[in-house]
Design a protein around this motif. Structure first.
Motif, PDB file in Angstrom:
ATOM      1  N   ALA A  45       0.816  -1.215   0.000  1.00  0.00           N
ATOM      2  CA  ALA A  45       0.000   0.000   0.000  1.00  0.00           C
ATOM      3  C   ALA A  45       0.847   1.261   0.000  1.00  0.00           C
ATOM      4  N   SER A  46       1.999   1.226   0.674  1.00  0.00           N
ATOM      5  CA  SER A  46       2.881   2.396   0.718  1.00  0.00           C
ATOM      6  C   SER A  46       3.806   2.456  -0.491  1.00  0.00           C
ATOM      7  N   ARG A  47       3.662   1.464  -1.392  1.00  0.00           N
ATOM      8  CA  ARG A  47       4.468   1.359  -2.601  1.00  0.00           C
ATOM      9  C   ARG A  47       5.951   1.157  -2.286  1.00  0.00           C
ATOM     10  N   SER A  48       6.220   0.526  -1.133  1.00  0.00           N
ATOM     11  CA  SER A  48       7.586   0.109  -0.831  1.00  0.00           C
ATOM     12  C   SER A  48       7.997  -1.021  -1.772  1.00  0.00           C
ATOM     13  N   ILE A  49       7.008  -1.823  -2.191  1.00  0.00           N
ATOM     14  CA  ILE A  49       7.210  -2.851  -3.208  1.00  0.00           C
ATOM     15  C   ILE A  49       6.279  -2.538  -4.363  1.00  0.00           C
ATOM     16  N   THR A  50       6.834  -2.360  -5.540  1.00  0.00           N
ATOM     17  CA  THR A  50       6.070  -1.960  -6.720  1.00  0.00           C
ATOM     18  C   THR A  50       6.385  -2.903  -7.891  1.00  0.00           C
ATOM     19  N   PRO A  51       5.606  -2.825  -8.974  1.00  0.00           N
ATOM     20  CA  PRO A  51       5.945  -3.616 -10.163  1.00  0.00           C
ATOM     21  C   PRO A  51       7.362  -3.342 -10.652  1.00  0.00           C
ATOM     22  N   ALA A  52       7.842  -2.108 -10.488  1.00  0.00           N
ATOM     23  CA  ALA A  52       9.201  -1.769 -10.928  1.00  0.00           C
ATOM     24  C   ALA A  52      10.244  -2.537 -10.129  1.00  0.00           C
ATOM     25  N   THR A  53      10.034  -2.643  -8.809  1.00  0.00           N
ATOM     26  CA  THR A  53      11.007  -3.381  -8.003  1.00  0.00           C
ATOM     27  C   THR A  53      10.948  -4.869  -8.323  1.00  0.00           C
ATOM     28  N   LEU A  54       9.757  -5.369  -8.640  1.00  0.00           N
ATOM     29  CA  LEU A  54       9.639  -6.768  -9.049  1.00  0.00           C
ATOM     30  C   LEU A  54      10.365  -7.000 -10.373  1.00  0.00           C
ATOM     31  N   ASP A  55      10.235  -6.056 -11.307  1.00  0.00           N
ATOM     32  CA  ASP A  55      10.951  -6.162 -12.582  1.00  0.00           C
ATOM     33  C   ASP A  55      12.458  -6.149 -12.361  1.00  0.00           C
ATOM     34  N   ALA A  56      12.912  -5.262 -11.474  1.00  0.00           N
ATOM     35  CA  ALA A  56      14.346  -5.173 -11.192  1.00  0.00           C
ATOM     36  C   ALA A  56      14.859  -6.460 -10.566  1.00  0.00           C
ATOM     37  N   ALA A  57      14.063  -7.027  -9.659  1.00  0.00           N
ATOM     38  CA  ALA A  57      14.474  -8.284  -9.019  1.00  0.00           C
ATOM     39  C   ALA A  57      14.563  -9.405 -10.041  1.00  0.00           C
ATOM     40  N   THR A  58      13.640  -9.416 -11.007  1.00  0.00           N
ATOM     41  CA  THR A  58      13.659 -10.439 -12.052  1.00  0.00           C
ATOM     42  C   THR A  58      14.869 -10.275 -12.953  1.00  0.00           C
ATOM     43  N   ALA A  59      15.158  -9.025 -13.342  1.00  0.00           N
ATOM     44  CA  ALA A  59      16.266  -8.759 -14.261  1.00  0.00           C
ATOM     45  C   ALA A  59      17.611  -9.118 -13.647  1.00  0.00           C
ATOM     46  N   GLU A  60      17.753  -8.881 -12.343  1.00  0.00           N
ATOM     47  CA  GLU A  60      19.032  -9.110 -11.682  1.00  0.00           C
ATOM     48  C   GLU A  60      19.103 -10.463 -10.991  1.00  0.00           C
ATOM     49  N   THR A  61      18.011 -11.222 -11.007  1.00  0.00           N
ATOM     50  CA  THR A  61      17.920 -12.512 -10.323  1.00  0.00           C
ATOM     51  C   THR A  61      18.390 -12.391  -8.880  1.00  0.00           C
ATOM     52  N   THR A  62      17.829 -11.408  -8.174  1.00  0.00           N
ATOM     53  CA  THR A  62      18.168 -11.165  -6.780  1.00  0.00           C
ATOM     54  C   THR A  62      16.975 -10.539  -6.087  1.00  0.00           C
ATOM     55  N   ILE A  63      16.894 -10.714  -4.771  1.00  0.00           N
ATOM     56  CA  ILE A  63      15.788 -10.124  -4.032  1.00  0.00           C
ATOM     57  C   ILE A  63      16.126  -8.733  -3.497  1.00  0.00           C
ATOM     58  N   GLU A  64      17.338  -8.251  -3.768  1.00  0.00           N
ATOM     59  CA  GLU A  64      17.758  -6.961  -3.233  1.00  0.00           C
ATOM     60  C   GLU A  64      16.785  -5.827  -3.550  1.00  0.00           C
ATOM     61  N   PRO A  65      16.274  -5.720  -4.805  1.00  0.00           N
ATOM     62  CA  PRO A  65      15.350  -4.609  -5.092  1.00  0.00           C
ATOM     63  C   PRO A  65      14.056  -4.676  -4.291  1.00  0.00           C
ATOM     64  N   LEU A  66      13.723  -5.838  -3.735  1.00  0.00           N
ATOM     65  CA  LEU A  66      12.483  -5.982  -2.973  1.00  0.00           C
ATOM     66  C   LEU A  66      12.641  -5.546  -1.519  1.00  0.00           C
ATOM     67  N   LEU A  67      13.857  -5.304  -1.097  1.00  0.00           N
ATOM     68  CA  LEU A  67      14.100  -4.904   0.276  1.00  0.00           C
ATOM     69  C   LEU A  67      13.822  -3.415   0.423  1.00  0.00           C
ATOM     70  N   PHE A  68      13.198  -3.047   1.521  1.00  0.00           N
ATOM     71  CA  PHE A  68      12.822  -1.650   1.704  1.00  0.00           C
ATOM     72  C   PHE A  68      13.094  -1.205   3.134  1.00  0.00           C
ATOM     73  N   ASP A  69      13.031   0.100   3.333  1.00  0.00           N
ATOM     74  CA  ASP A  69      13.315   0.695   4.636  1.00  0.00           C
ATOM     75  C   ASP A  69      12.086   0.550   5.536  1.00  0.00           C
ATOM     76  N   VAL A  70      12.204  -0.260   6.578  1.00  0.00           N
ATOM     77  CA  VAL A  70      11.061  -0.487   7.468  1.00  0.00           C
ATOM     78  C   VAL A  70      10.782   0.724   8.353  1.00  0.00           C
ATOM     79  N   SER A  71      11.649   1.741   8.293  1.00  0.00           N
ATOM     80  CA  SER A  71      11.413   2.958   9.075  1.00  0.00           C
ATOM     81  C   SER A  71      10.833   4.082   8.224  1.00  0.00           C
ATOM     82  N   ALA A  72      10.503   3.796   6.945  1.00  0.00           N
ATOM     83  CA  ALA A  72       9.918   4.812   6.070  1.00  0.00           C
ATOM     84  C   ALA A  72       8.588   5.279   6.639  1.00  0.00           C
TER      85      ALA A  72
END
Length: 227
Positions: free
Chosen positions: A150-177
């Protein structure tokens, strides 16, 4: 720019965050669908070289298959799903909220071991809470996962980035946002209020299938038996 997919994720996130545990069968199934779709989408590149299918079509099919499998497994094994969701959220919190506090001054292998230990401890604590305090775990977990979307910490763009790089790093977000914390806190408090003031019974009565399993109490036996 807000696309229909982005808007759909935000709406799904808000539903999870604010009424997730109140209608547990729907919340757990929706969580299973989201996690399954994400896993299928991320796994698509690994089979792209084996199956001669257009990349976009393959990603869509993998996401759809993952959503179907995740939703079915979550619905069929709701009590187990709560334990798994609790472990997933606990592991994330341990790695990115608790771990850095202990590993901040450590370097090399020591810092890595501290982060791994915090992650495993988070998984264990989250799973344990999911087993003995199903309702509370589901409130916190659905508020956490819902707030991420809902806060868009995870978006379709981050999912695309995770797919392109074969890593979960783009899905990680700041829990203090601030946006994440606001939705998480408001969602959890809202859900606790639904139980405290008796609105859960009214919601369950309106939704077909919700009586199959509801988080009406903080013990697995009661949750598995329904209300």
């Amino acid at each position: 720019m807000i696309t229909p997919l982005s808007a759909g994720l935000v709406v799904a996130g808000l539903l999870l965050a604010f009424v997730g545990a109140a209608v547990s069968v729907y919340a757990v199934t929706l969580t299973g669908i989201l996690v399954g779709a994400g896993a299928g989408y991320l796994a698509a590149p690994t089979v792209a070289g084996v199956i001669a299918v257009d990349g976009l079509a393959l990603a869509g099919a993998a996401a759809a298959l993952g959503a179907a499998v995740g939703g079915f497994l979550a619905y069929a094994g709701l009590s187990f799903a709560v334990v798994a969701i609790g472990g997933l959220v606990g592991g994330f919190a341990g790695r990115f909220a608790v771990g850095p506090m202990y590993a901040a001054d450590a370097a090399g292998i020591e810092g890595t071991l501290l982060l791994v230990g915090a992650t495993l401890a988070g998984v264990a604590v989250g799973a344990l809470f999911g087993f003995v305090m199903s309702r509370t775990t589901l409130v916190v977990s659905t508020a956490f996962i819902g707030a991420a979307f809902a806060s868009r910490s995870i978006t379709p763009a981050t999912l695309d980035a995770a797919t392109a790089e074969t890593t979960i790093e783009p899905l990680l977000f700041d829990v203090s946002a601030p946006a994440f914390l606001a939705v998480f806190a408001l969602g959890a408090l809202s859900q606790l209020g639904l139980f405290k003031f008796g609105y859960v019974t009214k919601l369950v009565a309106l939704l077909p299938g919700a009586r199959r399993w509801t988080a009406g109490g903080d013990d697995t036996a009661e949750g598995a038996g329904g209300t």
